[in-house]
Write an enzyme that holds these catalytic residues in place. Sequence first.
Site, PDB file in Angstrom:
ATOM      1  N   GLY A  19     108.158 -15.409  31.786  1.00  0.00           N
ATOM      2  CA  GLY A  19     108.949 -14.395  31.198  1.00  0.00           C
ATOM      3  C   GLY A  19     108.537 -14.191  29.725  1.00  0.00           C
ATOM      4  N   ARG A  60      94.392 -16.956  35.695  1.00  0.00           N
ATOM      5  CA  ARG A  60      95.757 -17.472  35.947  1.00  0.00           C
ATOM      6  C   ARG A  60      95.603 -19.134  36.033  1.00  0.00           C
ATOM      7  NH1 ARG A  60     100.797 -16.052  38.337  1.00  0.00           N
ATOM      8  NH2 ARG A  60     102.016 -17.922  37.964  1.00  0.00           N
ATOM      9  N   GLY A  61      96.017 -19.631  34.836  1.00  0.00           N
ATOM     10  CA  GLY A  61      95.884 -21.179  34.700  1.00  0.00           C
ATOM     11  C   GLY A  61      96.237 -21.983  36.016  1.00  0.00           C
ATOM     12  N   GLU A  62      97.316 -21.724  36.367  1.00  0.00           N
ATOM     13  CA  GLU A  62      97.776 -22.705  37.597  1.00  0.00           C
ATOM     14  C   GLU A  62      96.545 -22.596  38.916  1.00  0.00           C
ATOM     15  OE1 GLU A  62     101.191 -20.361  40.317  1.00  0.00           O
ATOM     16  OE2 GLU A  62     101.784 -21.049  38.386  1.00  0.00           O
ATOM     17  N   ASP A  63      95.815 -21.636  39.212  1.00  0.00           N
ATOM     18  CA  ASP A  63      95.043 -21.163  40.111  1.00  0.00           C
ATOM     19  C   ASP A  63      93.649 -21.805  39.713  1.00  0.00           C
ATOM     20  OD1 ASP A  63      97.010 -19.830  41.579  1.00  0.00           O
ATOM     21  OD2 ASP A  63      95.752 -17.711  41.171  1.00  0.00           O
ATOM     22  N   THR A  64      92.895 -21.728  38.554  1.00  0.00           N
ATOM     23  CA  THR A  64      91.773 -22.016  38.407  1.00  0.00           C
ATOM     24  C   THR A  64      91.603 -22.775  36.808  1.00  0.00           C
ATOM     25  OG1 THR A  64      91.220 -20.025  36.930  1.00  0.00           O
ATOM     26  CG2 THR A  64      90.863 -19.900  39.301  1.00  0.00           C
ATOM     27  N   ARG A  65      92.581 -23.181  36.135  1.00  0.00           N
ATOM     28  CA  ARG A  65      92.139 -23.847  34.949  1.00  0.00           C
ATOM     29  C   ARG A  65      91.452 -24.919  35.049  1.00  0.00           C
ATOM     30  NH1 ARG A  65      94.662 -23.167  30.430  1.00  0.00           N
ATOM     31  NH2 ARG A  65      96.448 -22.452  31.189  1.00  0.00           N
ATOM     32  N   GLU A  98      97.557  -8.951  29.720  1.00  0.00           N
ATOM     33  CA  GLU A  98      96.006  -9.264  29.160  1.00  0.00           C
ATOM     34  C   GLU A  98      95.298  -8.210  29.670  1.00  0.00           C
ATOM     35  OE1 GLU A  98      95.881 -14.146  28.511  1.00  0.00           O
ATOM     36  OE2 GLU A  98      94.612 -13.251  29.920  1.00  0.00           O
TER      37      GLU A  98
END
Length: 131
Positions: free
Chosen positions: A57, A23-28, A91
């Site tokens: 979406g 999840r990009g916003e968590d760990t990118r 995914e």
Amino acid sequence: MAPTTRSSDFSLGWSWDVFLSFRGEDTRFTFTDHLYSALCQQKGIRTFRDDEGLDRGEEIGSSLLKTIEESRMYIMVFSKTYAHSKWCLDELAKIMECKTQKGQMVVPVFYHVDPCDVRNQTRSFGEAFDI
């Protein structure tokens, strides 16, 4: 240094050694960025990570599905809001489908979440499914 390409991997249908799901916003820009750097730049492992920002979406793209199919193994970085993302869940579904069909390896990484919360869909993972 760019990852090296082994011609035998392409003949087997593997375009990537590792597909990172996160999840990009968590760990990118934290854990996933460091993991990617260690795999790709330090060890020369061909690692795919989706660097695109995604709109809510939006459907998972066919090129990304193909990339998942052509990856030898998967690293799933489960974070607090991973299950809140339809994209991440899509995914995950495709990755598990490929694992069943081709036997690729899936390595889960639990980043600030308890594995029991993922398995039992409790706490932040449960909240995502309560909608």
